[in-house]
Design an enzyme around this catalytic site. Structure first.
Site, short mmCIF file in Angstrom:
data_model
loop_
_atom_site.label_atom_id
_atom_site.label_comp_id
_atom_site.label_asym_id
_atom_site.label_seq_id
_atom_site.Cartn_x
_atom_site.Cartn_y
_atom_site.Cartn_z
N ARG A 6 10.45 -2.31 5.75
CA ARG A 6 10.89 -2.57 4.33
C ARG A 6 11.62 -3.93 4.33
NH1 ARG A 6 10.45 2.20 1.81
NH2 ARG A 6 11.22 1.32 0.04
N LEU A 395 5.89 2.74 -3.03
CA LEU A 395 5.19 1.37 -3.49
C LEU A 395 6.33 0.01 -3.76
CD1 LEU A 395 1.92 2.50 -5.39
CD2 LEU A 395 2.25 1.63 -2.89
N GLU A 396 6.54 -0.78 -2.69
CA GLU A 396 7.51 -1.86 -2.87
C GLU A 396 6.93 -3.16 -3.34
OE1 GLU A 396 10.07 -2.29 0.41
OE2 GLU A 396 10.23 -0.15 0.86
N ASN A 397 5.50 -3.15 -3.23
CA ASN A 397 4.78 -4.28 -3.99
C ASN A 397 4.15 -4.19 -5.31
OD1 ASN A 397 4.96 -6.01 -1.23
ND2 ASN A 397 4.17 -3.89 -0.63
N GLY A 398 4.76 -3.36 -6.30
CA GLY A 398 4.60 -3.01 -7.68
C GLY A 398 3.53 -1.91 -7.80
#
Length: 570
Positions: A6, A395-398
């Site tokens: 992360r 989902l940390e990339n959008g």
């Protein structure tokens, strides 16, 4: 979730928030003036039905969208940047020595409405984040030589996008032309069932030009009114078919009813958004890789965990689709057959085991109907193959709120009401209801189990009281949870996500005592810090940690303390 998997969020500083509040308080407010019968709306393209015609937006920050809209088929979406406040403006013809009422409907992040060049006193008004459409109004008087003014909207630097619609500069006709008076809107088309549970049916339809709202009818009786082109009808009986129609409305009246569609609720199985779980539950992420934490089999996970999220599913070359590959080598020879058997054993003990999609490095794009279908089909296939109870969205990339919501409703229609859906957004993702993660959570509220926001790797953030709090404190947990609780999520859909040890995150670790104090503050109003919520939320779902492996490496100190406390909540 872990330092290896992360990344820390790039966040605004407390100074920016303080500046926003200071600037906002410096604005001038004015009341709405009286209008005469001959007055008109002097703004052109006031509803953005002609794109950005007649409007100019700074730094290419503006565009038009079909959802959300307040009226008609379009609205303005303007996205601020670090050095730009996303100002969109229009020159409006006015008469000298005249009073005008200025208004606009806004939604999303910080939104400002104002006017310059009045020749007298320029005025402004604003609102903080708004989960639904809210009308801003003020008034101004023109000077003796004023024949035009500049009307503007803007957001705030680096903050969430705002939406604006139905701008009005109402008063004497300045001769510049305005939008025509509304007519009764046409009948909505494209009505369809987008999802079902044992007690609800979700509907969507095509937006109607000139409409400011929609009425939804069930078996001929009006049951709800909405402003957007979707709605969820709740309070229904399991395994029952219902007929639905929708009409479009505006100031001129209501359209005819649409063609009817039939929606059938699913059978009741004691599930439905995780209702088979205990009232208060603990979620833990299980690592399908070895990054220095204790290597575990599913059978090794502490019994304190009610939901075990297997991290992570992997993207495939098919848009939106995911797969899962057990890291047998990294896990000391753990076989797929053992893995499946351990999942069954946990389920027999009353636990839920789900597959998590994303992580720091996980990029899964669900950006259209095809990829949404691929996502739903692939997750459902994994559920059938491994016996997973549901899915976690990490989902940390959008993510795209429209199509991820579509995908999850599609998955729900396949898996039934026992499906478990959890989410693990970063703190910045849940600061505003206009953010895609928050929108997604609200869009799938009818089937959502819990949102376990990550209260770490974030720095200072804004609480629901407008103050800035630093991570690592009871106030940070309670004031940020309050945003979700006041923003539309049910208490049972809110959990506190914390690292299990100092090794599990780059920053933001707090002792189990701090976690437990925050839980007490939110559920009972005790053990609070300087922030105390205006009411208690005894139905709060519980807590989450990254990860069961780091917890085990620290002697299970997190799960033993927090798990026992969560399960002991009233």
């Amino acid at each position: 979730m872990s330092p290896q998997r992360r990344s820390a969020a790039r966040l605004s500083t407390a100074r920016l928030w303080s500046g926003a509040v200071t600037a906002a308080l410096a604005l001038t407010f004015a009341g709405t003036g009286q209008a005469s019968a001959a007055d008109v709306n002097n703004a052109r393209n006031a509803g953005f039905e002609s794109g950005l015609g007649n409007w100019t937006c700074s730094a290419s920050s503006g565009t038009t969208v079909s959802s959300p809209v307040h009226g008609g088929a379009a609205a303005l979406k303007a996205t601020p940047a670090g050095q730009d406040d996303a100002q969109c403006s229009q020159t409006v013809a006015v008469k000298p020595n005249s009073t005008y009422s200025l208004s606009a409907w806004v939604q999303g992040g910080y939104a400002f409405l104002g006017v310059t060049g009045t020749g007298t006193t320029d005025v402004s008004t604003w609102t903080p984040d708004s989960a639904s459409w809210k009308q801003l109004t003020t008034s101004f008087t023109t000077g003796s030589a004023t024949t035009s003014v500049t009307v503007y909207t803007h957001g705030w630097y680096g903050q969430a996008a705002y939406y604006a619609d139905d701008v009005s500069v109402y008063g004497p006709d300045g001769g510049g032309g305005g939008d025509p008076a509304p007519t009764v809107p046409s009948t909505p088309s494209g009505l369809s069932v987008s999802g079902t549970t044992s007690s609800s049916v979700s509907l969507s339809w095509n937006a109607v030009s000139g409409a400011t709202g929609y009425n939804v009818y069930r078996d001929g009786t009006k049951v709800t009114a909405v402003t957007g082109a979707s709605a969820t009808v709740t309070g229904l009986t399991a395994s029952t078919s219902y007929s639905f129609q929708v009409t479009a409305t505006n100031a001129a009246g209501e359209s005819a009813k649409s063609t009817a569609v039939t929606g059938r609720t699913t059978a009741s199985s004691g599930g439905g958004g995780g209702t088979a779980l205990p009232k208060h539950a603990v979620t833990g992420y299980w690592q399908n890789f070895n990054n220095g934490a204790t290597v575990q089999k599913i059978s090794d996970v502490s019994s304190q965990y009610d939901i075990i999220a297997v991290a992570f599913a992997d993207a495939t070359t098919t848009p939106g689709a995911v797969t899962f590959n057990l890291d047998s080598t990294g896990l000391g020879g753990y076989t797929v057959d053992q893995f499946k058997a351990d999942i069954k054993a946990k389920q027999a003990a009353g636990k839920k085991v789900i597959v998590s999609v994303g992580g720091q490095n996980g990029t899964v794009s669900v950006s259209d109907s095809t990829s949404a279908t691929n996502f739903a089909n692939s997750v459902y296939s994994l559920m059938q193959t491994y016996g997973f109870d549901g899915v976690d969205i990490d989902l940390e990339n959008g993510l795209n709120a429209t199509y991820m919501s579509q995908a999850l409703h599609s998955l729900s229609s396949k898996a039934g009401s026992s499906l478990v859906i959890t989410m693990a957004p970063q703190t910045i993702d849940m600061q505003s209801t206009s953010n895609a993660y928050f929108q997604t959570a609200l869009n799938v509220k009818d089937i959502l189990t819990v949102v376990n926001m990550q209260y770490y790797n974030s720095g200072s953030m804004l609480g629901c009281d407008g103050k800035v709090y630093s991570q690592g404190s009871v106030d940070f947990l309670t004031a940020l949870a309050c945003i979700q609780l006041e923003g539309g999520l049910a208490p049972s859909q809110v959990g506190l996500g914390l690292p299990a040890s100092t090794s599990a995150a780059g920053s933001g670790y707090v002792s189990p005592t701090v976690v437990n104090n925050a839980l007490d503050c939110l559920t009972a109003g005790t053990n609070c810090g300087s922030f105390k919520p205006s009411k208690t939320y005894p139905g709060l779902r519980g807590a989450m940690t990254w990860s069961t492996n780091w917890d085990a490496a620290a002697g299970s100190s997190w799960s033993n303390a927090v798990g026992a406390h969560v399960h002991g909540l009233p």
